[in-house]
Each structure stands twice: as C-alpha cells, then as structure tokens.
Design an enzyme around this catalytic site. Structure first.
Site, PDB file in Angstrom:
ATOM      1  N   GLU A 122       0.857  -1.178   0.000  1.00 44.74           N
ATOM      2  CA  GLU A 122       0.000   0.000   0.000  1.00 44.74           C
ATOM      3  C   GLU A 122       0.902   1.241   0.000  1.00 44.74           C
ATOM      4  O   GLU A 122       1.874   1.276   0.749  1.00 44.74           O
ATOM      5  CB  GLU A 122      -0.905   0.031   1.240  1.00 44.74           C
ATOM      6  CG  GLU A 122      -1.894   1.185   1.165  1.00 44.74           C
ATOM      7  CD  GLU A 122      -2.892   1.223   2.329  1.00 44.74           C
ATOM      8  OE1 GLU A 122      -2.748   0.444   3.285  1.00 44.74           O
ATOM      9  OE2 GLU A 122      -3.797   2.049   2.280  1.00 44.74           O
ATOM     10  N   ALA A 255       1.649  -0.088  10.773  1.00 42.83           N
ATOM     11  CA  ALA A 255       1.393  -1.487  10.460  1.00 42.83           C
ATOM     12  C   ALA A 255       0.551  -1.565   9.198  1.00 42.83           C
ATOM     13  O   ALA A 255       0.059  -0.548   8.716  1.00 42.83           O
ATOM     14  CB  ALA A 255       0.644  -2.162  11.605  1.00 42.83           C
ATOM     15  N   GLU A 257      -2.379  -4.001   6.902  1.00 43.32           N
ATOM     16  CA  GLU A 257      -3.438  -5.004   7.005  1.00 43.32           C
ATOM     17  C   GLU A 257      -3.444  -6.045   5.882  1.00 43.32           C
ATOM     18  O   GLU A 257      -4.511  -6.567   5.541  1.00 43.32           O
ATOM     19  CB  GLU A 257      -4.791  -4.288   7.032  1.00 43.32           C
ATOM     20  CG  GLU A 257      -5.210  -3.605   5.694  1.00 43.32           C
ATOM     21  CD  GLU A 257      -4.868  -2.135   5.584  1.00 43.32           C
ATOM     22  OE1 GLU A 257      -3.949  -1.668   6.286  1.00 43.32           O
ATOM     23  OE2 GLU A 257      -5.515  -1.439   4.778  1.00 43.32           O
ATOM     24  N   ASN A 258      -2.314  -6.401   5.308  1.00 41.25           N
ATOM     25  CA  ASN A 258      -2.285  -7.412   4.243  1.00 41.25           C
ATOM     26  C   ASN A 258      -3.144  -8.613   4.624  1.00 41.25           C
ATOM     27  O   ASN A 258      -3.059  -9.108   5.747  1.00 41.25           O
ATOM     28  CB  ASN A 258      -0.852  -7.899   4.034  1.00 41.25           C
ATOM     29  CG  ASN A 258       0.127  -6.759   3.983  1.00 41.25           C
ATOM     30  OD1 ASN A 258       0.002  -5.884   3.139  1.00 41.25           O
ATOM     31  ND2 ASN A 258       1.075  -6.734   4.908  1.00 41.25           N
ATOM     32  N   HIS A 290      -6.850  -2.353  15.042  1.00 41.40           N
ATOM     33  CA  HIS A 290      -7.054  -1.610  13.796  1.00 41.40           C
ATOM     34  C   HIS A 290      -6.756  -2.500  12.578  1.00 41.40           C
ATOM     35  O   HIS A 290      -7.595  -2.632  11.673  1.00 41.40           O
ATOM     36  CB  HIS A 290      -6.154  -0.371  13.798  1.00 41.40           C
ATOM     37  CG  HIS A 290      -6.254   0.470  12.577  1.00 41.40           C
ATOM     38  ND1 HIS A 290      -7.053   1.592  12.500  1.00 41.40           N
ATOM     39  CD2 HIS A 290      -5.656   0.359  11.356  1.00 41.40           C
ATOM     40  CE1 HIS A 290      -6.945   2.123  11.299  1.00 41.40           C
ATOM     41  NE2 HIS A 290      -6.090   1.399  10.576  1.00 41.40           N
ATOM     42  N   GLU A 291      -5.597  -3.110  12.576  1.00 41.44           N
ATOM     43  CA  GLU A 291      -5.221  -3.936  11.415  1.00 41.44           C
ATOM     44  C   GLU A 291      -6.166  -5.136  11.304  1.00 41.44           C
ATOM     45  O   GLU A 291      -6.573  -5.513  10.206  1.00 41.44           O
ATOM     46  CB  GLU A 291      -3.779  -4.408  11.501  1.00 41.44           C
ATOM     47  CG  GLU A 291      -2.744  -3.297  11.663  1.00 41.44           C
ATOM     48  CD  GLU A 291      -2.907  -2.140  10.709  1.00 41.44           C
ATOM     49  OE1 GLU A 291      -3.375  -2.346   9.567  1.00 41.44           O
ATOM     50  OE2 GLU A 291      -2.575  -1.000  11.104  1.00 41.44           O
ATOM     51  N   HIS A 294      -9.447  -4.204   9.783  1.00 33.17           N
ATOM     52  CA  HIS A 294      -9.354  -3.989   8.335  1.00 33.17           C
ATOM     53  C   HIS A 294      -9.742  -5.247   7.553  1.00 33.17           C
ATOM     54  O   HIS A 294     -10.082  -5.153   6.371  1.00 33.17           O
ATOM     55  CB  HIS A 294      -7.921  -3.608   7.938  1.00 33.17           C
ATOM     56  CG  HIS A 294      -7.644  -2.131   7.892  1.00 33.17           C
ATOM     57  ND1 HIS A 294      -8.499  -1.226   7.312  1.00 33.17           N
ATOM     58  CD2 HIS A 294      -6.573  -1.405   8.319  1.00 33.17           C
ATOM     59  CE1 HIS A 294      -7.964  -0.004   7.389  1.00 33.17           C
ATOM     60  NE2 HIS A 294      -6.794  -0.092   8.014  1.00 33.17           N
ATOM     61  N   GLU A 313     -10.099   3.772   6.085  1.00 25.21           N
ATOM     62  CA  GLU A 313      -9.327   4.254   7.233  1.00 25.21           C
ATOM     63  C   GLU A 313     -10.190   4.971   8.280  1.00 25.21           C
ATOM     64  O   GLU A 313     -10.054   4.719   9.469  1.00 25.21           O
ATOM     65  CB  GLU A 313      -8.158   5.133   6.781  1.00 25.21           C
ATOM     66  CG  GLU A 313      -7.109   4.391   5.943  1.00 25.21           C
ATOM     67  CD  GLU A 313      -6.509   3.167   6.632  1.00 25.21           C
ATOM     68  OE1 GLU A 313      -6.694   2.999   7.851  1.00 25.21           O
ATOM     69  OE2 GLU A 313      -5.855   2.362   5.931  1.00 25.21           O
TER      70      GLU A 313
HETATM   71  N1  PHE Z   1      -3.113   0.913   5.813  1.00 24.08           N
HETATM   72  C1  PHE Z   1      -2.256   1.026   6.957  1.00 24.08           C
HETATM   73  C2  PHE Z   1      -3.173   1.206   8.153  1.00 24.08           C
HETATM   74  O1  PHE Z   1      -3.830   2.187   8.309  1.00 24.08           O
HETATM   75  C3  PHE Z   1      -1.326   2.165   6.937  1.00 24.08           C
HETATM   76  C4  PHE Z   1      -0.265   2.110   5.897  1.00 24.08           C
HETATM   77  C5  PHE Z   1      -0.382   2.881   4.761  1.00 24.08           C
HETATM   78  C6  PHE Z   1       0.833   1.321   6.059  1.00 24.08           C
HETATM   79  C7  PHE Z   1       0.588   2.856   3.790  1.00 24.08           C
HETATM   80  C8  PHE Z   1       1.805   1.308   5.105  1.00 24.08           C
HETATM   81  C9  PHE Z   1       1.702   2.084   3.964  1.00 24.08           C
HETATM   82  O2  PHE Z   1      -3.342   0.366   8.930  1.00 24.08           O
HETATM   83 ZN    ZN Z   2      -5.728   1.569   8.620  1.00 20.62          ZN
END
Ligand code: PHE
Ligand code: ZN
Length: 850
Positions: A122, A255, A257-258, A290-291, A294, A313
C-alpha cells in the site's frame, strides 16, 4: 531518480480498467540483489468498459520476458510501466522480472530488513514487484510460490504446501494488489488458536526475530480480544485458517493489514513490561485491533480508488476507538482522541496542507495518509452514528457488509446504505467529505421567562482551493445545568444545518449554564464568551465527563494564553477547581491525570495565531513552566499524599486500572520534582521495575537538570534493544530546555547508534526535536536548518518518511517574519535539491505555497 514532471491525478478522471483479473500466480526466487518474480495472470475484458488499453504499472523492474498466451511480446516500457497490445478476449499474461530487495531503501515493494525479506504494497508498491494493474479496483485471488533458502516463507491466505526451500500459499478471497504480502526469514512464532463464532479454528501466529519472543504475549492477547470484539460488536467473523502477524524493524508506517498476513512496525506490536510503557501497550492494543478490523473494512470491502482512502481508514479508526473505549475507559479514550485531533488534525486542516477527508487530487498518494483522512474521517463516522442513532448505525453496517462484500467501493456506496436504512437524505452531510477546514461555531444565548435559547453561527475559513464554504450538518450535543448544579436538560443532540440557527428550551425554572458539544460531538472549534466562574462551575458539576475535562482545559488554556502574552498570573479559579478535582477519589485516576494536563505549546501557538497574535515560542514555554510551578504550589502537600495513594503494589499489568494510577502518579511526580529537586524521582528510578516507571523517573530527573548518570546507565542496560534506544534518543531531546534542544539533537545525530536509515530512529530524533516547540523554533533558526539538512539527506533513500517529516514546517506562517524568513530559506533549499522525490517536492510546494 526523479519521476519526470510530477503529474496530478484527479478523482473526477476515474475510469475502470479495461480488463478484469481472474487469477494471479506468482513465483518468487529469492536472492538479495536479484530476486526473480514470475507472474501468470489471467485477464479477461471488463464488461464495464470498451477501452482495452493494456497498461500495466511497473517501476524499477528489469523485464526479462513477457508473453501473451505463450507468445513472446515486446511491450513499450517507460519508468512508470508498460503498454502492450492485448486481445479483446480472455488471455494469459506471463512475465519474468528481476528486482533488487537489498538495494530497496524506500521500504516500499519487496525489501530487506535485518536479513529478512518483507513487502509493503500500500498504496502503490506492488508495481515495484512485478508488472500489474496496480489499482485497488482490480481484485483477484492470488496463488504464491516462494523459493528461498530461509526457514520461514509466508504469504497471504492459507498454506498450500511447503518443503525444504519452498512454500506455497493460496488466498481464496479476491483482493487488490496493495494487500499482497510476502515475508521470508529466520523467524520464530508465538502460536495460539481462536475459534470463531461459527466454530472455525484459526491458527494465530506472531512472528518475530529470535530474541524477541518475550515481547509477543501482549500482542497475541490483543489479537484474540479484537477477533472476539469484531464478532460481538459488528458480527464479523474471520475467514481464513491462519492469521499471521510479523514484526519488522524497518517500516515507514505503523502497520499494514495485508490479507491474513499483517506486517507491523516492531514498535507497534512488540511489548514487555521491562521495555514498553503503559502508553506503548495501549497503542499496540489499538493498532493490532485496527489492522485486524481492516479484514472486513478494507480487505473484504476495499476502496475503488485512493481518493476513497477514508472509506477504509476513517471507518477502521472509528472501530478501533470503539474497541479501546470498550476495553478501557470510554471518557478517557474520547479525551485522548480529541487531544490528538487538536494536536495533529486541526493544524493540518487550518494550514497549507488542508485537504478534504476525501481529497480530489494528489501527486503522491503516500502524502495523503493524514490525520484528516484517518482521524477526521473517523469523526465523520461518529457524527453519522450520532445523527442516525445506534440502532440505525448497526443496521446500516449490516447492509454495507451484505451489499458490498467483495467489492471496491466509494463514499457514495457508504452513504447510500445509511440513506437506504434511514430514509434520510445525506446530500448535505456529504460535505464533510468534500469540504476542507475546521468549522468554527459561534454561540450566543438568550434568556427570557423560562425560555433559554442557544444561537449558533457556523463559518469555515477559506482553505487551499476552497475559497467559499457551505454550511455543514453539525450534531451538537447539549445539556443544561441549573444554578444548584442539577442537570435540567440531559444530553440532547441538536442538528444544525443552516449557517445560523437557534434552538430553544422552555419551561426552565432558572437560567441554566449550558454544556455544549458534549463528548466533542462534532470536530469543530467552539467560540463562546464564557467566564471563569462559569467554567469553574462546569468543572465542578458537568455530568458529561468530556465537557467537564474541557471546562478545566479552557481555564488552563485561557490563563496560559494570557500569561504567554505578558498579562497576568495563573488563574485562581483554575487552581482551586483543580485542587478539588484532585481530591475527588470518586474520579478515575486516569481522568485526574488528564485533568492535570495542559494544552501543548504548539496548540497554544495556534490559538494565539487564531486571535491575531504572533506567538512567541519562548514566552509560551515560560508560561507553561510558570503554570506548572503554580500547580505544584497550589497542590502543595496534596501532591505527596496523592502520589502515595496511587502507588501500584500488585505485579505489573498494562490494563486501564493500573496504567491510570501510574499516569496520575507520574503527573504528580513531575510536580513534586519542582518542589524536591528530584529526590523522589531519583528514588523511583532506582526502585522502578518496569519501563513506565523508569521513564517517568528519568524524564523527571532530566527536567530537573539531573539524570546524567542514570541516562548513561539506561543506555548501557538497553543498548541492544532498538525500541528502548529509540526512547533514549527521544527522551533527551524532549526534556531538553529550549536553549539546548537543538544542540542535544545535533550531538545525537553523531551518536554511533543514530541509524538514520531506520525510520523509527530517524523519527525518534527528529520527531522529538520538532515536538519540542520552543526548541525547534529557536530564534537562530538552527532547528530548522538541522531538520532540513537531514531531510535532504534522507530523501533519496526514503521519500515517504522524508515527506512525512516535512509537516513540521506546516505551521510556519503563524510565526514572526524573522522565523518565517528562516523557514522559507530551508523550504527553498529543500525544493532546490537535485532529484528531489515526488513525495517531498509535493509536500514542500504545498507548504511553501501558503
Ligand atoms: N493501511 C495502513 C493502516 O492504516 C497504513 C499504511 C499505509 C501502512 C501505507 C503502510 C503504507 O493500517
Ligand atoms: Zn488503517
């Protein structure tokens, strides 16, 4: 390096991709400087468009070969990607590329951290791994084979098979490429299981480098609590056989959220009582939640394009705030969130970087992972919930999950479920997504014959690109309190939609004192003439814990602003009110600790600027020092008494109860240190058996101009623990007096442990410097220069972290002409750096353009 002329991308230009991806097969042959990535991707024409342009993103890739349906092709390759002629029918794309993970210092794409391979895709990092339509609306299942001579080989989804030197993974849930992840290294796992509400067992694994195993227990518990909470509160069940978390030392953000393979900055997952503070524990619990959350709000339902970032987000931050409120104390969490909003989001929303929660254009999307998208985005959801009520909110969310599972959505989709459930027209509410700037609400009141009227007027100042503003929908939670302290009107939500609007309450026995914007029901700036007597009354009687705190905050703030502009002494009403609150044992210690807090110095500078007064950072610093002394004086012997009463005797637990006591005791110790010169702090440092107490003691000592020996001993004890050494860097700069802050920071840049390529270490040093308001704004400009020197140095290696740190300059127009001129010089010097990244050049030009 420079990506040609920075191009601007617009929301209004959105077009679907010409093809859908039916499946992705990837093979990785890992080698530090020459990893081979082979892709086999099944494409078919997208029925939603007739445009069959076949452009695949790809950056810094060495193309070895590409075929369409087995026939070798020669695509047109540019630094941004490739274009080929593709059939108007289903076909299979195959390509082989070579990449250099060990040479990847930007920490985006596939890179290496301490001998371990890991990915960050991301927002647009997958294009640095292979050629692909790297956009979130292209979703597909992924099958991944990893060949590599490392013990642990991980990717998304469920394990398919493994042997010596290889592993295969299959993720059955269609996802965009930004959720792809791969990890390979010498890692060890802490394992547990979670059984979902429908009885499915899930293997939970938290992977760390050998030596960090003792720091995983808390994260694992937090994960299980999050999984349970999402079932109980949102009906969301986990959907794979495994859930992997990996801790990585080199990471640009918190962090990621893969799907099924969350990757964490080690500072946001590793915790132990010896090495982490109560605040670290709370933050880690929230980030793990949070992760995890997601998985549904982000992964199962994702974003159509990056302009919709707040869709995942804002909602996920809102959900993790609810979780923390449930796990700990709801009022304390709300106050923390509002402090954070005022510290980080308000300056952004009211300065040159101001942008809507859903931006309409960008050059570099990485620059839009902001407090506005995240925190204001969460506030917008809180307002929506307040407006429609809890039951309708729950129904709308159920509909959202049912209707949009597996899709890439927009804010329009999100609002539509609320409209369908409630029958409300949310057209005006939608302005919260498109209009930037913080609304200001002026309040006046009338009283006549038992009728009390509140008159509100809302305005939003012009922001970049938005000279004219329209009225927004504001849920204003109000309560009324009678002269004897009884509540005459319990909390009711007034719905303001006009520029000016009045609301009346009748049949009242006496003129009430209003408690407005309870729970901070809308992210606005309230402007109302009030007296100290009235605030002291609310501080004593308000039934809304947020507004009670806010009344004390307003008293402290006003007295500080007066002191900072050379007029006045610490306010007696404030100090009296504070004393009686501190004595009130019915109040949660964590809440009392918050009551002792003062607005930050940068926030005070912003408030002065708002009133047309040029802030003097030194004068603000002195005002805060003076008020701290006055607090210590006013509380006198009560300090020691309360300090003793709030000692924790049980074994360490990072829960709300114990950490609340430690927070209060810590705040008291800071004041005690002003009276005893550090005697008690020194005793505490010796006795401390956890990091929270040790750091509290150490920072008190430094603040008292002592602690040299302790600081050295601390370093010796922890020199092998990166996360603790980050604190060591941070602390010295945070506690330095304004005169010394820059030289302390400068000296630390020469310390052998200043591994500036590591984002955590870079941020520990420079984040602490820029947070030392009077130190950073030292009149000589030395702080500005030091930061600029290092931003210029970091940019070619890590544009993302560099660009993020540029925000330290976003408030520059508040200050006096001499400081502005010095900052302008530094901004121009950064801008003139050859080959400046797109990230940093966008940030600097937006900031400079103010
Ligand atoms: N999507 C991640 C989160 O909010 C944040 C993130 C964005 C991490 C871009 C890495 C690169 O949990
Ligand atoms: Zn997030």
């Amino acid at each position: 390096m420079r990506d040609a002329a920075p191009e601007t991308v617009y929301l209004k230009d959105y077009k679907p991709f010409g093809y859908v991806v039916d499946s992705v097969h990837l093979t990785f042959d890992l080698a530090p400087h020459a990893t081979r990535v082979t892709s086999r991707i099944a494409f078919s024409p997208n029925p939603e468009t007739t445009d069959r342009t076949f452009f695949l993103h790809g950056e810094k890739l060495k193309l070895i070969r590409a075929t369409i349906d087995g026939a070798e092709i020669a695509p047109q390759v540019t630094p941004e990607g490739l274009t080929a002629t593709a059939p108007d029918a289903p076909f299979v794309w195959e390509a082989e590329v070579e990449i250099d993970p060990a040479g990847n210092t930007a920490l985006e794409g596939l890179y290496m951290s301490n001998g371990m391979y890991c990915t960050q895709c991301e927002a647009e990092g997958f294009r640095k791994i292979t050629y692909y339509p790297d956009r979130p609306d292209v979703m597909s299942t992924f099958t991944v084979r990893i060949n590599g001579d490392l013990p642990v080989l991980l990717s998304n989804g469920n394990p398919k098979g493994q042997g010596a030197g290889w592993a295969e993974w299959h993720d059955p849930w269609p996802k965009p490429a930004y959720l792809f992840a791969l990890v390979a290294g010498d890692l060890v796992a802490t394992e547990d299981t979670f059984t979902t509400v429908s009885g499915q067992p899930v293997a939970l694994k938290l992977w760390v480098r050998p030596g960090d195993e003792h720091k995983t227990a808390f994260g694992m518990e937090a994960l299980k609590k999050s999984m349970k909470w999402d079932e109980d509160s949102y009906g969301r069940e986990y959907d794979l056989k495994v859930f992997n978390i990996v801790a990585v030392d080199d990471f640009n953000m918190g962090a990621m959220e893969n799907k099924g393979l969350n990757i964490f900055n080690s500072s946001c997952v590793l915790a132990s009582p010896d090495t982490s503070t109560d605040m670290n524990f709370e933050r880690i619990e929230a980030i793990i939640a949070h992760e995890y959350f997601h998985n549904w709000t982000g992964d199962r339902i994702t974003c159509r394009d990056w302009f919709q970032l707040c869709l995942k987000e804002g909602l996920t931050v809102f959900r993790d705030s609810q979780f923390t409120a449930d796990m700990r104390s709801a009022p304390v969490k709300r106050i923390h969130d509002v402090i954070d909003l005022r510290t980080r989001q308000f300056p952004e929303d009211n300065g040159p970087l101001s942008h809507p929660v859903r931006p309409e254009s960008f050059q570099e999307i990485n620059n839009f992972y902001t407090a506005t998208v995240y925190e204001k985005g969460a506030e917008v959801i809180g307002m929506l919930k307040r407006l429609v009520g809890d039951a309708a909110y729950a129904e709308a969310l159920d509909l959202y999950f049912a209707r949009h599972d597996g899709q890439a959505c927009t804010i329009e989709d999100w609002l539509k479920v609320f409209e369908d459930v409630t029958g409300r027209d949310l057209t005006q509410f939608k302005r919260w997504y498109s209009q930037s700037g913080t609304p200001r609400v002026k309040v006046t009141e009338d009283w006549a014959e038992g009728t009390y009227t509140l008159n509100f007027e809302q305005t939003t100042l012009p922001t970049p690109g938005q000279p004219e503003k329209l009225p927004q929908v504001l849920p204003i939670a109000v309560g009324l309190i009678g002269p004897n302290g009884d509540e005459l009107q319990e909390t009711t939500v007034l719905e303001m939609t006009e520029a000016k609007q009045s609301f009346s309450f009748d049949g009242l026995p006496a003129r009430p004192v209003p408690s407005i914007l309870r729970g901070f029901s809308a992210p606005v700036i309230l402007e109302r003439e009030s007296t100290n007597t009235e605030r002291a009354f609310l501080l004593a009687h308000d039934t809304d814990p947020f507004n009670r705190w806010e009344a004390g905050r307003a008293l402290a703030q006003d007295t500080l602003l007066q002191m900072a502009t050379g007029a006045g002494e610490p306010d007696a009403d404030y100090l009296d009110g504070l004393r009686s609150l501190m004595r009130d044992d019915t109040l949660d210690p964590a809440y009392r600790a918050l009551m002792l807090g003062l607005p930050g110095q940068a926030e005070l500078a912003g408030l002065l600027a708002d009133r047309g007064i040029t802030p003097d950072p030194m004068a603000i610093w002195q005002a805060v020092e003076h008020l701290r002394d006055a607090q210590a004086q006013a509380l006198g012997p009560l300090l020691e008494e309360l300090y003793e009463a709030n000692q924790v005797t049980d074994p360490y637990r990072p829960d709300a109860e114990q950490s609340g006591k430690r927070a209060l005791a810590g705040a008291l110790l800071r004041l005690i240190t002003r009276r005893d010169g550090g005697a008690r702090a020194s005793a505490l440092y010796t006795a401390a058996d956890n990091m929270t107490l040790a750091l509290t003691a150490l920072s008190c000592l430094l603040q008292a101009g002592q602690g040299e020996a302790e600081l050295a001993a601390f370093y010796d004890r922890w020199k092998d623990d990166r996360l603790v050494i980050d604190k060591w860097f941070m602390l010295q700069i945070a506690e330095a007096t304004p005169e010394r802050a820059v030289s302390v920071a400068q000296a630390l840049t020469e310390h052998p442990d200043f591994n500036w390529k590591n984002p955590n270490r870079f941020r520990a040093l420079f984040g602490a410097l820029t947070a030392n308001h009077a130190g950073f704004h030292d009149a000589t400009g030395a702080g500005y220069q030091l930061l600029a020197d290092w931003l210029i140095r970091l940019d070619p290696l890590n544009p993302q972290t560099t660009a993020r740190m540029c925000t330290a300059f976003q408030t520059w127009k508040r200050y006096d002409p001499a400081r502005q001129a010095k900052i302008a010089v530094e901004l121009d010097r950064i801008a003139a750096t050859p080959d400046l990244s797109r990230d940093t050049s966008e940030m600097i030009s937006r900031i400079r353009g103010a």
